[in-house]
Motif scaffolding. Structure first.
Motif, mmCIF file in Angstrom:
data_model
loop_
_atom_site.group_PDB
_atom_site.id
_atom_site.type_symbol
_atom_site.label_atom_id
_atom_site.label_comp_id
_atom_site.label_asym_id
_atom_site.label_seq_id
_atom_site.Cartn_x
_atom_site.Cartn_y
_atom_site.Cartn_z
ATOM 1 N N UNK A 1 0.815 -1.214 0.000
ATOM 2 C CA UNK A 1 0.000 0.000 0.000
ATOM 3 C C UNK A 1 0.854 1.273 0.000
ATOM 4 N N UNK A 2 0.225 2.361 -0.397
ATOM 5 C CA UNK A 2 0.954 3.614 -0.577
ATOM 6 C C UNK A 2 1.517 4.162 0.729
ATOM 7 N N UNK A 3 0.885 3.813 1.879
ATOM 8 C CA UNK A 3 1.357 4.339 3.156
ATOM 9 C C UNK A 3 2.359 3.406 3.831
ATOM 10 N N UNK A 4 2.854 2.404 3.113
ATOM 11 C CA UNK A 4 3.898 1.535 3.658
ATOM 12 C C UNK A 4 5.168 2.344 3.888
ATOM 13 N N UNK A 5 6.027 1.836 4.766
ATOM 14 C CA UNK A 5 7.286 2.518 5.086
ATOM 15 C C UNK A 5 8.443 1.721 4.502
ATOM 16 N N UNK A 6 9.273 2.398 3.716
ATOM 17 C CA UNK A 6 10.484 1.817 3.151
ATOM 18 C C UNK A 6 11.672 2.382 3.920
ATOM 19 N N UNK A 7 12.504 1.505 4.466
ATOM 20 C CA UNK A 7 13.703 1.934 5.190
ATOM 21 C C UNK A 7 14.911 1.255 4.562
ATOM 22 N N UNK A 8 15.959 2.025 4.284
ATOM 23 C CA UNK A 8 17.157 1.486 3.657
ATOM 24 C C UNK A 8 18.369 1.838 4.521
ATOM 25 N N UNK A 9 19.333 0.895 4.622
ATOM 26 C CA UNK A 9 20.476 1.033 5.528
ATOM 27 C C UNK A 9 21.769 0.772 4.776
ATOM 28 N N UNK A 10 22.820 1.510 5.155
ATOM 29 C CA UNK A 10 24.124 1.292 4.549
ATOM 30 C C UNK A 10 24.833 0.130 5.257
ATOM 31 N N UNK A 11 26.090 -0.126 4.891
ATOM 32 C CA UNK A 11 26.797 -1.285 5.441
ATOM 33 C C UNK A 11 27.117 -1.126 6.926
ATOM 34 N N UNK A 12 26.984 0.097 7.454
ATOM 35 C CA UNK A 12 27.171 0.337 8.882
ATOM 36 C C UNK A 12 25.846 0.268 9.629
ATOM 37 N N UNK A 13 24.791 -0.178 8.941
ATOM 38 C CA UNK A 13 23.448 -0.298 9.522
ATOM 39 C C UNK A 13 22.857 1.047 9.918
ATOM 40 N N UNK A 14 23.305 2.116 9.275
ATOM 41 C CA UNK A 14 22.752 3.450 9.521
ATOM 42 C C UNK A 14 21.649 3.713 8.503
ATOM 43 N N UNK A 15 20.483 4.141 8.987
ATOM 44 C CA UNK A 15 19.363 4.400 8.087
ATOM 45 C C UNK A 15 19.611 5.665 7.273
ATOM 46 N N UNK A 16 19.253 5.609 5.992
ATOM 47 C CA UNK A 16 19.427 6.738 5.076
ATOM 48 C C UNK A 16 18.075 7.398 4.846
ATOM 49 N N UNK B 1 10.410 -1.728 11.419
ATOM 50 C CA UNK B 1 9.922 -0.744 10.448
ATOM 51 C C UNK B 1 11.049 0.241 10.145
ATOM 52 N N UNK B 2 11.719 0.707 11.197
ATOM 53 C CA UNK B 2 12.902 1.546 11.030
ATOM 54 C C UNK B 2 13.804 1.414 12.254
ATOM 55 N N UNK B 3 15.074 1.806 12.078
ATOM 56 C CA UNK B 3 16.050 1.773 13.164
ATOM 57 C C UNK B 3 16.798 3.106 13.198
ATOM 58 N N UNK B 4 17.019 3.628 14.396
ATOM 59 C CA UNK B 4 17.805 4.851 14.562
ATOM 60 C C UNK B 4 19.008 4.521 15.431
#
Length: 378
Positions: free
Chosen positions: A13-28, A251-254
């Motif tokens: 669905x359009x309100x889904x959350x996409x989270x992407x992380x680099x090799x250091x596991x930091x969210x972009x 869903x996301x990581x900080x």
């Protein structure tokens, strides 16, 4: 200089959350609806939405890309909402413990109704956690056992084995949406059916560390902080009802370099406010984890050591070296130290309960017998 590629995602669905992380596991975080990634880099991702089965994986990007993700609906929840008179670390959603109840004037007016021995004294993971009130039970845990105790006798009415020992000295269970959530010692959080205490799912953090920050539930999401670095948002949906050990994705990581230790987050209508052990204070989009603003506390203040609570449109928290801070909520820019004040007291405050009443702040710091009150912050 590294070549930048741009990633655009389409979600259903359009309100889904996409989270992407680099090799250091930091969210972009996205910029103008796109993600700036490094050509040839490998990234991990998650896609999630309440009521849907999440997806996760990795990809390597070699140029500008457009990716599409479609989530499958989960089975409708059959969980029943239970009455929780005191369902979490705090009495109310502002992270405060204010009750309209009389307290005894002296020890001689107190009568012990019952006393039971569970666990071991001064053992961080074998002692008995503080309890919450769910229906007619006190819900607590000791070692790797989750328990419902009879409120009138203290006897065990129902129990279940947990995936690991719980962090009983610093934390307690949390009730939300017909589930009991338990912080574990090894970078995990486990969810149980609140009616049967059957396990529903387990989250294992990518960095790990004790779940030593108070859990918070808000509108279908669970927020948990870990001592070794990550603050995470979890959809509480039981995505695979046929499994009791379902592995949950965040869903996301900080990430915070100092981790999240013996504090607690506050969530408002759109924002989440958190303090990392590095001395950073964050205002995040509570749905996506995007950093809206952040600041660093003065080094002499030390790290935050209480939960973030809210009153009158301001957040409040205290630090280990005796500073009390306050900042306005609802802003996405312009946080400064102008609104902060500080006081000193006899001992550092480490995760202690505190409250704000009539604009004044009250706290009982550790290792003292003094209760402190500060005037309103304006």
């Amino acid at each position: 200089m590294d070549e930048v590629c741009y990633l655009t995602v389409n979600l259903d669905p359009a309100d889904a959350v996409f989270a992407v992380y680099d090799r250091e596991n930091v969210q972009i975080d996205p910029k103008d609806g796109r993600y700036e990634l490094i050509k040839g880099g490998t990234y991990t991702y998650t896609v999630s939405a309440p009521g849907y089965q999440s997806q996760s994986g990795s990809f390597t990007i070699e140029g500008d890309e457009e990716q599409s993700y479609t989530l499958e609906k989960s089975a409708d929840s059959t969980l029943e909402e239970l009455e929780a008179q005191w369902g979490g670390y705090w009495k109310n959603e502002d992270n405060q413990n204010i009750v309209d109840a009389a307290a005894p004037r002296a020890l001689e007016y107190v009568e012990v109704k019952w006393k039971q021995q569970y666990g071991a004294n001064a053992d961080y993971s074998n002692s008995v956690s503080d309890g919450i009130l769910v229906e007619d039970y006190i819900c607590c845990f000791s070692g790797n056992v989750l328990m419902y105790l009879d409120r009138e006798t203290g006897e065990v009415v129902k129990s279940a084995s947990m995936a690991a020992r719980g962090n009983s000295s610093f934390n307690k269970p949390l009730y939300g949406a017909g589930m009991i959530f338990v912080p574990l010692n090894d970078g995990r959080v486990q969810a149980f059916h609140a009616g049967t205490l059957e396990s529903l799912w387990v989250y294992t953090d990518t960095v790990g560390g004790n779940a030593s920050t108070a859990l918070r539930y808000d509108s279908g999401y669970l927020y948990a902080g870990f001592a070794d670095g990550n603050l995470v948002c979890l959809s509480v949906t039981d995505e695979d009802p046929d499994r009791t050990d379902e592995q949950k994705s965040a869903v996301w990581r900080k990430y915070d370099s100092g981790g999240y230790y013996r504090t607690g987050v506050y969530t408002g209508e759109k924002c989440l406010y958190a303090c990392g052990r590095s001395g950073s204070v964050y205002c995040l989009d509570k749905r996506t984890g995007e950093t809206l603003q952040s600041l660093s506390l003065p080094s002499e203040a030390g790290a935050a050591s209480t939960a973030v609570c809210q009153d009158g449109g301001r957040i409040y928290f205290a630090t280990e070296n005796g500073w009390l801070f306050s900042y306005p909520t609802g802003r996405t820019e312009g946080w400064t130290r102008k609104g902060s004040r500080f006081w000193t007291w006899a001992a550092p405050s480490m995760g202690r309960p505190w409250s704000i009443t009539a604009g004044s702040t009250w706290e009982a710091p550790q290792r003292t017998s003094t209760v402190w009150c500060w005037p309103p912050i304006i």
